[in-house]
Design a protein around this motif. Structure first.
Motif, PDB file in Angstrom:
ATOM      1  N   THR A 145       3.205 -13.845 -24.328  1.00  0.00           N
ATOM      2  CA  THR A 145       2.041 -14.646 -24.724  1.00  0.00           C
ATOM      3  C   THR A 145       1.227 -13.931 -25.784  1.00  0.00           C
ATOM      4  N   GLU A 146       1.044 -12.628 -25.621  1.00  0.00           N
ATOM      5  CA  GLU A 146       0.261 -11.868 -26.595  1.00  0.00           C
ATOM      6  C   GLU A 146       0.959 -11.837 -27.952  1.00  0.00           C
ATOM      7  N   SER A 175      -5.810  -7.921 -26.590  1.00  0.00           N
ATOM      8  CA  SER A 175      -4.364  -7.784 -26.403  1.00  0.00           C
ATOM      9  C   SER A 175      -3.918  -6.336 -26.543  1.00  0.00           C
ATOM     10  N   LEU A 213      -6.116 -15.425 -22.672  1.00  0.00           N
ATOM     11  CA  LEU A 213      -5.267 -15.122 -23.829  1.00  0.00           C
ATOM     12  C   LEU A 213      -4.881 -16.395 -24.575  1.00  0.00           C
ATOM     13  N   ASP A 214      -4.604 -17.475 -23.836  1.00  0.00           N
ATOM     14  CA  ASP A 214      -4.263 -18.748 -24.481  1.00  0.00           C
ATOM     15  C   ASP A 214      -5.445 -19.284 -25.292  1.00  0.00           C
ATOM     16  N   GLU A 246       5.644 -12.191 -19.041  1.00  0.00           N
ATOM     17  CA  GLU A 246       5.115 -13.458 -19.550  1.00  0.00           C
ATOM     18  C   GLU A 246       3.891 -13.229 -20.423  1.00  0.00           C
ATOM     19  N   GLN A 247       2.998 -12.351 -19.979  1.00  0.00           N
ATOM     20  CA  GLN A 247       1.787 -12.099 -20.753  1.00  0.00           C
ATOM     21  C   GLN A 247       2.082 -11.295 -22.011  1.00  0.00           C
ATOM     22  N   ARG A 268      -5.714 -17.452 -28.499  1.00  0.00           N
ATOM     23  CA  ARG A 268      -4.702 -17.840 -29.489  1.00  0.00           C
ATOM     24  C   ARG A 268      -5.220 -18.945 -30.407  1.00  0.00           C
ATOM     25  N   LYS A 280      -4.287 -14.972 -18.274  1.00  0.00           N
ATOM     26  CA  LYS A 280      -3.394 -15.774 -19.115  1.00  0.00           C
ATOM     27  C   LYS A 280      -4.155 -16.889 -19.823  1.00  0.00           C
ATOM     28  N   THR A 304       4.982 -11.568 -14.363  1.00  0.00           N
ATOM     29  CA  THR A 304       3.700 -11.850 -15.019  1.00  0.00           C
ATOM     30  C   THR A 304       3.483 -10.934 -16.206  1.00  0.00           C
ATOM     31  N   ARG A 337       2.809 -14.324 -29.039  1.00  0.00           N
ATOM     32  CA  ARG A 337       2.572 -15.676 -29.557  1.00  0.00           C
ATOM     33  C   ARG A 337       1.136 -15.860 -30.022  1.00  0.00           C
ATOM     34  N   VAL A 338       0.212 -15.081 -29.461  1.00  0.00           N
ATOM     35  CA  VAL A 338      -1.190 -15.172 -29.889  1.00  0.00           C
ATOM     36  C   VAL A 338      -1.332 -14.805 -31.366  1.00  0.00           C
TER      37      VAL A 338
END
Length: 307
Positions: free
Chosen positions: A171-172, A66, A11-12, A167-168, A15, A8, A164, A174-175
């Motif tokens: 997140t991907e 991703s 990945l952040d 969530e990931q 981003r 995570k 998880t 949002r990346v």
């Protein structure tokens, strides 16, 4: 730190890089339609084309992890994926640094002249490489060995909970989403420029098609969050994870098509050759599709479709 947490965080961190690179790509595209661009000498146009290619390569490298997470790992967190995130993020910094230096050269030349502008561009590139590679390499010689050894001893994978995975997946999305939105905005503005009015009708149509692909990319990337709220009331379900994965993969396809189509329009305008523009679009599509779709499919087949 657990493997899932490391993925995570990786990945952040990606981003941050993707947003800057996609905005810079939008600048490259829009710059070709500015009035002053028509007066640039040949060598400046060559530098501009080089920067365009470098920043496109940067985006291709940054989005690859991703896509592999979705296609190869099925949303699971693995040691291999963590390595992919670090490796591709590291590789992307080199073309990003060179593109940044090239753009600073182009910005400085009209004000300072060719000689000082070269100095500015080279200094920017060297400084970026120093802070992104050099200092880290020097520091790693005496610091961090214990942490790196812990990572090497980690199991190849660990159980990834549904929470998880969802969530990931979000997140991907949002990346990629902020940069895609910015790129779409840059491309919309181009249609109101005088230079766009002078394009051949075919180039205008291709640009509109590219806009459509970018709009679809934004739609696909925003859809998982909407389904999460409206359909599933914020609950995590296997169906949501599978649906979100399909939306993310669809977005990678339309983003590749949108970037490649507009790159062909812009390159064709800069060099005044539709043939060269078409070749640039095809090369871009081959690189993006190769990294985002063909290579992950090869890995998936080799590993027996894990996930």
């Amino acid at each position: 730190m657990s493997l899932s947490k490391k993925v995570k965080v990786g990945l952040d961190e990606t981003r941050i890089l993707i947003l800057g690179s996609q905005i810079l790509l939008g600048f490259q595209f829009q710059g070709a339609f500015r009035p002053a661009f028509e007066h640039l000498p040949f060598h400046d146009r060559f530098v501009w084309l080089g920067a365009l290619g470098l920043i496109t390569l940067t985006i291709a490298l940054l989005i690859t992890p991703s896509v592999q997470h979705r296609m190869v790992e099925g949303g699971r967190d693995t040691k291999r994926l963590l390595g992919v995130i670090g490796r591709y993020a590291g590789l992307s910094l080199a073309p990003f640094a060179m593109a940044l230096g090239a753009d600073l050269f182009l910005a400085a030349e009209p004000v300072l002249g060719p000689g000082p502008a070269v100095t500015v561009g080279l200094a920017t590139c060297v400084l970026a490489l120093l802070f992104w590679y050099g200092l880290e390499t020097a520091k790693a010689r005496g610091v961090g060995e214990r942490e790196r050894a812990m990572t090497r001893r980690e199991p190849e994978s660990e159980h990834t909970s549904l929470e998880t995975k969802v969530e990931q997946m979000l997140t991907e999305a949002r990346v990629i989403l902020p940069g895609a939105q910015a790129l779409l905005g840059f491309q919309l503005v181009i249609t109101f420029s005088e230079a766009f009015e002078r394009l051949p009708f075919a180039s205008k149509v291709v640009h509109l098609v590219a806009l459509g692909f970018l709009a679809l990319t934004v739609i696909w990337l925003m859809a998982p969050a909407a389904f999460h709220r409206i359909v599933y009331a914020g609950e995590d379900t296997p169906e949501l994870h599978a649906l979100g994965t399909r939306f993310l993969l669809a977005a990678s396809v339309t983003l590749a098509l949108g970037i490649s189509a507009d790159l062909g329009v812009v390159v064709g305008k800069v060099v005044d050759s539709d043939v060269v523009g078409l070749a640039a679009a095809l090369v871009s599509l081959i690189v993006l599709s190769g990294l985002w779709h063909v290579y992950p499919l090869v890995l998936q087949a080799r590993d027996g479709g894990l996930g």
